[in-house]
Design a protein around this motif. Structure first.
Motif, PDB file in Angstrom:
ATOM      1  N   ARG A  24       0.945  -1.220  -0.074  1.00  0.00           N
ATOM      2  CA  ARG A  24       0.065   0.088   0.047  1.00  0.00           C
ATOM      3  C   ARG A  24       0.956   1.247   0.090  1.00  0.00           C
ATOM      4  O   ARG A  24       0.476   2.261   0.113  1.00  0.00           O
ATOM      5  CB  ARG A  24      -0.960   0.062   1.228  1.00  0.00           C
ATOM      6  N   GLU A  78      -0.280   5.739  21.068  1.00  0.00           N
ATOM      7  CA  GLU A  78      -1.621   5.387  20.609  1.00  0.00           C
ATOM      8  C   GLU A  78      -2.251   4.680  21.461  1.00  0.00           C
ATOM      9  O   GLU A  78      -3.767   4.316  21.534  1.00  0.00           O
ATOM     10  CB  GLU A  78      -1.773   4.918  19.190  1.00  0.00           C
ATOM     11  N   ARG A  94      -7.237  -4.280  27.542  1.00  0.00           N
ATOM     12  CA  ARG A  94      -8.300  -3.586  27.055  1.00  0.00           C
ATOM     13  C   ARG A  94      -9.236  -4.839  26.589  1.00  0.00           C
ATOM     14  O   ARG A  94      -8.932  -5.600  25.924  1.00  0.00           O
ATOM     15  CB  ARG A  94      -8.325  -2.480  26.087  1.00  0.00           C
ATOM     16  N   PRO A  97     -12.693  -4.829  21.173  1.00  0.00           N
ATOM     17  CA  PRO A  97     -13.720  -3.896  20.552  1.00  0.00           C
ATOM     18  C   PRO A  97     -14.156  -4.848  19.623  1.00  0.00           C
ATOM     19  O   PRO A  97     -13.886  -5.840  19.047  1.00  0.00           O
ATOM     20  CB  PRO A  97     -13.149  -2.761  19.706  1.00  0.00           C
TER      21      PRO A  97
ATOM     22  N   ALA B 167      -8.430   5.517   7.431  1.00  0.00           N
ATOM     23  CA  ALA B 167      -7.928   4.531   7.818  1.00  0.00           C
ATOM     24  C   ALA B 167      -6.265   4.563   7.454  1.00  0.00           C
ATOM     25  O   ALA B 167      -5.440   4.112   8.488  1.00  0.00           O
ATOM     26  CB  ALA B 167      -8.220   3.168   7.092  1.00  0.00           C
ATOM     27  N   ARG B 168      -6.022   5.111   6.300  1.00  0.00           N
ATOM     28  CA  ARG B 168      -4.395   5.093   6.128  1.00  0.00           C
ATOM     29  C   ARG B 168      -3.882   6.192   6.894  1.00  0.00           C
ATOM     30  O   ARG B 168      -2.594   6.068   7.261  1.00  0.00           O
ATOM     31  CB  ARG B 168      -4.384   5.393   4.610  1.00  0.00           C
ATOM     32  N   GLY B 171      -5.512   6.250  11.001  1.00  0.00           N
ATOM     33  CA  GLY B 171      -5.486   4.816  11.812  1.00  0.00           C
ATOM     34  C   GLY B 171      -7.040   4.616  12.279  1.00  0.00           C
ATOM     35  O   GLY B 171      -7.380   3.730  13.096  1.00  0.00           O
ATOM     36  N   ARG B 173     -10.740   3.217  12.188  1.00  0.00           N
ATOM     37  CA  ARG B 173     -11.234   1.738  11.675  1.00  0.00           C
ATOM     38  C   ARG B 173     -12.993   2.225  11.414  1.00  0.00           C
ATOM     39  O   ARG B 173     -13.660   2.583  12.216  1.00  0.00           O
ATOM     40  CB  ARG B 173     -11.172   0.903  12.846  1.00  0.00           C
ATOM     41  N   THR B 174     -13.281   2.036  10.199  1.00  0.00           N
ATOM     42  CA  THR B 174     -14.444   2.373   9.656  1.00  0.00           C
ATOM     43  C   THR B 174     -14.710   1.500   8.373  1.00  0.00           C
ATOM     44  O   THR B 174     -13.994   1.023   7.707  1.00  0.00           O
ATOM     45  CB  THR B 174     -14.551   3.812   9.601  1.00  0.00           C
ATOM     46  N   ASP B 175     -15.944   1.741   8.044  1.00  0.00           N
ATOM     47  CA  ASP B 175     -16.372   1.401   6.565  1.00  0.00           C
ATOM     48  C   ASP B 175     -17.514   2.567   6.302  1.00  0.00           C
ATOM     49  O   ASP B 175     -17.843   3.286   6.982  1.00  0.00           O
ATOM     50  CB  ASP B 175     -16.906   0.157   6.445  1.00  0.00           C
ATOM     51  N   ARG B 178     -20.740   3.820   8.360  1.00  0.00           N
ATOM     52  CA  ARG B 178     -20.631   4.192   9.483  1.00  0.00           C
ATOM     53  C   ARG B 178     -20.363   5.630   9.467  1.00  0.00           C
ATOM     54  O   ARG B 178     -20.087   6.448  10.412  1.00  0.00           O
ATOM     55  CB  ARG B 178     -19.412   3.892  10.354  1.00  0.00           C
ATOM     56  N   GLY B 298      -2.108   8.276  16.090  1.00  0.00           N
ATOM     57  CA  GLY B 298      -3.269   7.603  15.550  1.00  0.00           C
ATOM     58  C   GLY B 298      -4.491   8.046  16.152  1.00  0.00           C
ATOM     59  O   GLY B 298      -4.309   8.685  17.556  1.00  0.00           O
ATOM     60  N   ALA B 302      -9.713   4.360  17.083  1.00  0.00           N
ATOM     61  CA  ALA B 302      -9.269   2.782  16.774  1.00  0.00           C
ATOM     62  C   ALA B 302      -9.267   1.928  17.773  1.00  0.00           C
ATOM     63  O   ALA B 302      -9.168   0.644  17.705  1.00  0.00           O
ATOM     64  CB  ALA B 302      -7.820   2.919  16.028  1.00  0.00           C
ATOM     65  N   LEU B 303      -9.001   2.322  19.160  1.00  0.00           N
ATOM     66  CA  LEU B 303      -9.060   1.579  20.263  1.00  0.00           C
ATOM     67  C   LEU B 303     -10.476   0.911  20.474  1.00  0.00           C
ATOM     68  O   LEU B 303     -10.387  -0.108  20.956  1.00  0.00           O
ATOM     69  CB  LEU B 303      -8.651   2.460  21.542  1.00  0.00           C
ATOM     70  N   ASP B 304     -11.370   1.632  20.046  1.00  0.00           N
ATOM     71  CA  ASP B 304     -12.641   0.862  20.241  1.00  0.00           C
ATOM     72  C   ASP B 304     -13.740   1.742  19.515  1.00  0.00           C
ATOM     73  O   ASP B 304     -14.347   2.675  20.013  1.00  0.00           O
ATOM     74  CB  ASP B 304     -13.157   0.704  21.630  1.00  0.00           C
ATOM     75  N   PRO B 305     -13.963   1.462  18.244  1.00  0.00           N
ATOM     76  CA  PRO B 305     -14.918   2.099  17.181  1.00  0.00           C
ATOM     77  C   PRO B 305     -16.322   2.203  17.714  1.00  0.00           C
ATOM     78  O   PRO B 305     -17.212   2.843  17.149  1.00  0.00           O
ATOM     79  CB  PRO B 305     -14.773   1.457  15.955  1.00  0.00           C
ATOM     80  N   GLU B 306     -16.762   1.164  18.620  1.00  0.00           N
ATOM     81  CA  GLU B 306     -18.100   1.397  19.169  1.00  0.00           C
ATOM     82  C   GLU B 306     -18.380   2.320  20.371  1.00  0.00           C
ATOM     83  O   GLU B 306     -19.366   2.514  20.759  1.00  0.00           O
ATOM     84  CB  GLU B 306     -18.559  -0.317  19.904  1.00  0.00           C
ATOM     85  N   ALA B 331     -21.864   1.719  15.695  1.00  0.00           N
ATOM     86  CA  ALA B 331     -22.652   1.075  14.631  1.00  0.00           C
ATOM     87  C   ALA B 331     -24.065   1.508  15.204  1.00  0.00           C
ATOM     88  O   ALA B 331     -24.881   1.972  14.360  1.00  0.00           O
ATOM     89  CB  ALA B 331     -22.699  -0.272  14.508  1.00  0.00           C
TER      90      ALA B 331
END
Lengths: 476, 476
Positions: A24, A78, A94, A97, B167-168, B171, B173-175, B178, B298, B302-306, B331
């Motif tokens: 990438r 991080e 932790r 997730p 993401a790049r 860091g 975390r998603t789609d 969301r 970052g 990213a530690l917990d997207p929820e 989500a």
């Protein structure tokens, strides 16, 4: 895709895949961080796991020790790793997730083949080339400061252009200092409701039939909605007195959905109510430029600019995607509404504003609206003549202006619910009049079915087919 | 400018000036309407005044009778005139509206010669040519439906591009499902607060020092603000437990204004608090791309997207005027936040969205951010070396990232208030640290003065002069 087995003195077995990151375009260190993050994330490296010393991992991976040490430091910053005095680097504690999953948003129904949903212009008319040319001229002329945080009321260039345009085309009485640029009627009514709520207003009157979301918008602004009945002269503004509301929203030039222009006596009654009660009239002038059989009815606002807040939009004359609208305010509401706008989103985007200002002052908007008028008049005429021929039992109303018509069906045939179901089978999307009824109005009296037909919506190539499908529906 | 005296059988003396309207390009009828409206408006034609029959006025003006009749009909429809059966046309009864006057909005202070207001990029860096080229490509590729009412979450093209980019680069975390595109942090925090308010949340924690308007934003969303103290490790997220809040806003990558990166233990504590209490962490990543001495920290998300709602913006990396920001959501918040966005303004403008998507996917944003980083690093270095030389008593902190620095002055010199006053005389606009203190935090302990310096703000040609003026202020 290779992976490097890494010596792990603490017993963990690291499988770090640097190739994905490298592919990438990441550097070595970033690729290592990426791989380590991934391993922690998916649980391959469990919380508490001790990582190998940077020297060992570097040797295993055949990279510089410093690169590993920097990656550890980054991931520690991080929060993925923890550096423990004397015991090296361990994976942070932790809970794992939850995985990132696509939430189940309600999906839209697949687009109908023939779409008569009201309230939308023919997007094929959008003047892309002229708009881009205006954007280029506007951006070339803009000083750097125009790209920064801006007056919450909007750019002065656009407010000046709008003041002239609205006076000329809609008879609005204003100057640029009273205009607040916003993103459309939705935001405008929210700003107004929140402003009046701060002054103690708790109730707003809306028209018995209107935008399906109109009640939500008022309620989101903190007000309770009551409804105003409609008759052949438009909204019953003569009934406002006893309602105790502090605000009324009206569509005076072209009631949505009935298409009636508010009767002069009702216009006078609205202003008179505002004068006596201290209330505010909100004029939703969503399609004021589009009138066919006569010149447009001037804005109600001109009757008394201190009692009427005028709301206009580019959503029908240009495109909803622009999210460009404007408020023309009574003097004493300018400051509090501006404050609400500032708190809502700072100000509207300046690129669209500067482009719109250039588009108006260069005459582009006038040319475009003229073209739209001819286009929609042709569609309206085709709809009318075809219906007269093939479905003469249907009464068509509200056609003097705008982008929609109301088709009133004789009693004794299919119900609205049955019509909508049949429309689905014909690949046809139409709205029933009852769908425009505000919940606050309670159940309607029994009445013959009526459909609201947005004849601006179908793309040009599909229009004749859409009218044909509509006639088939009406003669079922 | 002539005016025509018109015979008026009812005794009124009409002075209708058609030339003004004609000169503005109006047709005869429109010019007559305009003149009549003006006369009613300014009181020359009082309510109740009977107008001459259309035939007489037409003869007096030397125009067709039909033209006058149509003008009367139009003004009657607009409510200026009333048609009375048997007694002709009279001016409608209504109180004279107040004159349109420019309201006294608080004027902005005249721009300082040297502006170090924090939170603004150097607008001279905005890549106008590349942006316009992206706009052209984006609009050429857009289907017609893209210009219409759209998904309240924003265009899928931009959400896809952002998912990859974030993401790049950060860091995250998603789609794309969301992500909700919005107009920036102001709107984002409003949407989140209103969403949580609907779920019963009533209190939010904000950082003790932050954006001057941060407390207002939370309060506009219906929540009461409590403050979290700051220390050298950033916000005291370890103190969240007993606060009873349902939401906390943080600036983890680069605290505003102190410039501290949130310590790993504090990052962990924030997520742990959210996990145990069911609360939400709001990560304000306003300048995450701009870091100089090391790679960016970052995203906390990213530690917990929820448990973390990530908020990003183009205001610092491109231009505030774009009003482009984005939320990356847990989500279960996607649907309710999307609903709030819909009620707030439908959706964000699609033109900027499509252009931004094209700008990201074509690599334009990466190139631009790289250029900005070099530019701001040069400025930072010049600021640092000049201060070290000319004002060595000043301690400079928070410089590893972003667009601002904190200058801590030794005690015993001028107070912050005195510094701001002196700055005014030097043509210099700077912020005092105390101006970033949230009102909810109460009065600060006595502490040495500190200034927040936005070194991105001055235009390039004025930067050296601005640094010079700053040094003069600091050595007064």
């Amino acid at each position: 895709m290779d992976s490097w087995p890494a010596g792990t003195p603490s017993g963990a077995d690291l499988h770090l895949d640097l190739t994905t990151g490298r592919a990438r375009g990441l550097g070595l260190r970033a690729a290592l961080e990426d791989a380590l993050r991934g391993s922690v994330r998916d649980g391959r490296l469990a919380p508490g796991t001790r990582l190998p010393p940077s020297r060992s991992l570097a040797a295993d991976l055949g990279i510089a020790r410093n690169t590993v040490a920097e990656a550890y430091a980054q991931l520690t910053a991080e929060g993925w790793l923890t550096a423990r005095q004397g015991s090296g680097t361990v994976v942070a504690e932790r809970g794992a997730p939850a995985p990132v999953a696509t939430p189940g948003l309600p999906q839209r129904a697949p687009a109908a083949r023939y779409d008569f949903t009201p309230g939308r212009p023919d997007l094929g008319l959008f003047p892309r080339t002229a708009w881009l040319a205006a954007a280029r001229r506007a951006l070339a002329a803009a000083p750097n400061e125009a790209l920064g945080y801006s007056d919450p009321r909007g750019r002065i260039e656009l407010r000046r252009a709008l003041a002239d345009y609205l006076a000329r085309v809609r008879g609005v009485r204003t100057d640029p200092e009273r205009i607040v640029v916003c993103t459309g009627y939705t935001q405008a009514v929210g700003l107004l409701c929140r402003t009046l709520h701060e002054r103690g207003v708790r109730r707003a009157a809306i028209e018995e039939y209107g935008l399906p979301q109109q009640q939500h918008l008022v309620e989101t602004g903190g007000l309770t909605a009551v409804t105003l009945p409609l008759d052949a002269s438009g909204a019953r503004t003569d009934l406002l007195g006893p309602t105790g509301v502090g605000l009324v929203t009206l569509t005076p030039a072209h009631q949505f959905p009935t298409g009636v222009a508010l009767h002069p006596a009702r216009r006078a009654a609205a202003v008179e109510w505002a004068r006596q009660s201290g209330g505010l009239v909100v004029e939703d002038d969503y399609d004021g430029e589009l009138r066919y059989d006569r010149q447009p009815v001037g804005a109600l606002q001109a009757l008394d600019p201190e009692l009427v807040a005028y709301v206009g939009t580019a959503s029908k004359s240009l495109a909803p995607g622009l999210r460009l609208g404007w408020l023309v305010l009574p003097a004493e509401l300018v400051e509090p509404v501006t404050r609400q706008k500032y708190l809502a989103d700072g100000h509207s985007g300046v690129f669209e504003q500067l482009t719109m200002a250039e588009f108006i002052t260069s005459g582009g908007l006038d040319r475009h609206v003229r073209r739209c008028r001819q286009h929609y008049r042709r569609r309206r005429d085709l709809l009318l003549t075809t219906l007269a021929e093939r479905a003469p039992q249907v009464r068509v109303t509200g056609l003097a202006a705008g982008l929609h018509a109301v088709l009133q069906l004789p009693p004794g045939g299919l119900s609205e619910r049955e019509l909508l179901a049949q429309a689905g089978w014909l690949g046809l999307s139409v709205n029933a009049a009852s769908g425009c009824r505000a919940a606050a109005a309670g159940p309607a009296e029994e009445r013959p079915p009526a459909l609201v037909i947005g004849y601006g919506t179908p793309p040009e190539h599909a229009f004749a087919g859409a009218v044909d499908a509509l006639c088939r529906l009406l003669t079922l």
